[in-house]
Design an enzyme around this catalytic site. Structure first.
Site, PDB file in Angstrom:
ATOM      1  N   ASP A 231       0.173  -4.151  11.217  1.00 56.94           N
ATOM      2  CA  ASP A 231       1.359  -3.418  11.659  1.00 56.94           C
ATOM      3  C   ASP A 231       2.508  -3.500  10.654  1.00 56.94           C
ATOM      4  OD1 ASP A 231       0.044  -2.740  14.001  1.00 56.94           O
ATOM      5  OD2 ASP A 231       0.841  -4.442  15.130  1.00 56.94           O
ATOM      6  N   ALA A 232       2.180  -3.649   9.374  1.00 55.95           N
ATOM      7  CA  ALA A 232       3.234  -3.829   8.367  1.00 55.95           C
ATOM      8  C   ALA A 232       3.131  -2.843   7.212  1.00 55.95           C
ATOM      9  CB  ALA A 232       3.206  -5.263   7.829  1.00 55.95           C
TER      10      ALA A 232
END
Length: 287
Positions: A231-232
């Site tokens: 999620d980065a």
């Protein structure tokens, strides 16, 4: 459709880049139909998207990349990608059990909003096969064991399918599995995910419940490219909706799903239109 070439590039900022490239195009009888550029003053880095008609262009389309590489890439330390508007991207959609994002993507595809082909839908569950059948798109299922002991085997089969179908990018439409580093490396900045929170807040599982417990006044959704960091990856699109103390975790989920569809489709649109450049885990998105 008038055939055009689309050049996306970035390089250290130097005087004369725009004039050199536009002169190259116009000297070879190309008609420029789009030009947008941006300079990151902090890094002194230059970004540009330029598109031109090929109808009277003197250089054969299969030689354009070679010309740009020879004339400009080394000289300006340029990273670039060249596309043609009549070569349609091929999008694979990965899903699990939730249908809202899949329906939205397929409805836009069926309505002709996107110049894209969808050769396959991939899932780890049978639940959404009926939707694929409604849209006459092949649906492939590989079940992943709870202990993930067959995950490497499943991904190998999935990548073989993607290669066979000439897939150029992947959309994770609420696909509830972590993509391996090997697949990410095969499709760098070409796997688009939708995360049901306003990243970087509430990463991981059950973000709406996390948001409710924290008592926030807005919730959001984020579409981003997938990288090895969960999620980065580079963020493409985000949006938010206001909530109140009267909301429950269940109402947050319902409001969030509407947002997820919109945010994911906006990100997919920009990718299909070749209007995104990635740099230092950020995106430059042209209008």
């Amino acid at each position: 459709m008038t055939p055009t070439a689309i050049l996306l590039l970035h390089c250290p900022d130097r005087q004369g880049i725009i004039s050199e490239l536009t002169k190259f195009i116009t000297d070879n009888q190309g008609n420029i139909v789009y030009l947008d550029q941006y300079v990151d003053r902090q890094d002194s880095h230059f970004f540009m998207r330029i598109e031109w008609e090929l109808t009277h262009f003197l250089i054969p389309r299969d030689k354009i990349e070679e010309y740009i590489q020879t004339l400009y890439a080394q000289r300006y330390q340029m990273q670039f990608n060249l596309y043609f508007n009549d070569v349609r991207p091929r999008m694979a959609i990965f899903v699990s059990k939730m249908s809202h994002c899949l329906y939205d993507l397929l409805a836009r595809y069926k309505a002709g909003e996107w110049a894209v082909d969808i050769p396959c839908i991939v899932s780890n569950h049978e639940d959404l096969r009926y939707i694929a059948e409604q849209f006459d798109i092949p649906f492939h299922v590989w079940s992943i064991k709870k202990d993930h002991s067959n995950k490497a085997e499943v991904e190998a089969a999935e990548m073989a399918l993607l290669s066979e179908m000439n897939v150029t990018f992947i959309v994770l439409a609420r696909y509830m599995q972590i993509i391996s580093d090997e697949m990410i490396a095969r499709y760098p900045h070409h796997i688009i995910n939708i995360h049901h929170s306003f990243l970087p807040a509430f990463i991981g599982a059950r973000p709406y419940h996390q948001a409710w417990e924290r008592g926030v006044k807005i919730i959001g959704a984020t579409s981003h490219y997938v990288t090895a960091d969960l999620d980065a990856g580079p963020i493409i699109e985000q949006d938010v909706v206001r909530i109140t103390h009267k909301d429950t975790p269940e109402s947050l989920v319902l409001k969030g799903r509407d947002l997820e569809k919109i945010v994911l489709s906006r990100a997919v649109t920009k990718h299909i239109e070749r209007k995104i450049l990635t740099y230092h885990n950020k995106t430059i998105i042209f209008s």
